[in-house]
Design a protein around this motif. Structure first.
Motif, short mmCIF file in Angstrom:
data_model
loop_
_atom_site.label_atom_id
_atom_site.label_comp_id
_atom_site.label_asym_id
_atom_site.label_seq_id
_atom_site.Cartn_x
_atom_site.Cartn_y
_atom_site.Cartn_z
N LYS A 188 7.86 -2.72 7.49
CA LYS A 188 7.88 -1.38 6.90
C LYS A 188 6.78 -1.24 5.85
O LYS A 188 6.09 -0.22 5.79
CB LYS A 188 9.26 -1.13 6.27
CG LYS A 188 9.48 0.26 5.80
CD LYS A 188 9.71 1.17 6.97
CE LYS A 188 10.29 2.48 6.53
NZ LYS A 188 10.48 3.39 7.61
N LYS A 189 6.59 -2.25 5.05
CA LYS A 189 5.55 -2.23 4.02
C LYS A 189 4.17 -2.12 4.68
O LYS A 189 3.32 -1.36 4.23
CB LYS A 189 5.65 -3.49 3.17
CG LYS A 189 4.78 -3.49 1.96
CD LYS A 189 5.06 -4.69 1.09
CE LYS A 189 4.17 -4.70 -0.12
NZ LYS A 189 4.36 -5.87 -0.95
N TYR A 190 3.97 -2.87 5.76
CA TYR A 190 2.70 -2.82 6.49
C TYR A 190 2.49 -1.42 7.08
O TYR A 190 1.41 -0.85 6.97
CB TYR A 190 2.70 -3.87 7.60
CG TYR A 190 1.50 -3.79 8.51
CD1 TYR A 190 0.26 -4.28 8.10
CD2 TYR A 190 1.59 -3.20 9.76
CE1 TYR A 190 -0.84 -4.20 8.92
CE2 TYR A 190 0.49 -3.11 10.59
CZ TYR A 190 -0.72 -3.61 10.17
OH TYR A 190 -1.81 -3.52 10.99
N GLN A 191 3.52 -0.86 7.70
CA GLN A 191 3.41 0.46 8.31
C GLN A 191 3.11 1.52 7.25
O GLN A 191 2.29 2.41 7.47
CB GLN A 191 4.70 0.82 9.05
CG GLN A 191 4.89 0.03 10.32
CD GLN A 191 6.27 0.24 10.93
OE1 GLN A 191 7.18 0.75 10.29
NE2 GLN A 191 6.42 -0.19 12.17
N ARG B 197 -0.28 3.97 6.99
CA ARG B 197 -0.24 5.43 6.86
C ARG B 197 -1.08 5.90 5.68
O ARG B 197 -1.76 6.90 5.76
CB ARG B 197 1.20 5.90 6.68
CG ARG B 197 1.97 5.90 7.96
CD ARG B 197 3.32 6.60 7.78
NE ARG B 197 4.23 6.00 8.72
CZ ARG B 197 5.39 5.44 8.41
NH1 ARG B 197 5.81 5.45 7.17
NH2 ARG B 197 6.16 4.91 9.33
N LEU B 198 -1.03 5.15 4.58
CA LEU B 198 -1.80 5.55 3.40
C LEU B 198 -3.31 5.44 3.65
O LEU B 198 -4.07 6.26 3.17
CB LEU B 198 -1.41 4.67 2.20
CG LEU B 198 0.00 4.90 1.64
CD1 LEU B 198 0.30 3.89 0.55
CD2 LEU B 198 0.13 6.31 1.09
#
Length: 61
Positions: free
Chosen positions: A50-53, A57-58
């Motif tokens: 989730k942190k990678y995703q 996105r950012l």
């Protein structure tokens, strides 16, 4: 009841871990401990994904 007062205890090799003591005494079953470890590992992987995703996105903005 199992009480473990060390907030960052991983219930693996830390000295004085109440969970490991309960395992040794039979108060906690090995099956339940292994389920906890499995869920903990899954949670860690999901958090990292989730942190990678979110990072991806950012960067796209």
């Amino acid at each position: 009841m199992i009480l473990d007062y060390v907030s960052d205890c991983k219930h693996d090799t830390e000295p004085g871990c109440a969970v490991k003591a309960a395992l040794e005494s039979g108060e906690l079953s090995l099956e339940r401990y292994n389920l906890y470890k499995s869920l903990s590992n899954e949670n860690t992987k999901n958090y990292a994904r989730k942190k990678y995703q979110n990072g991806q996105r950012l960067q796209r903005r």
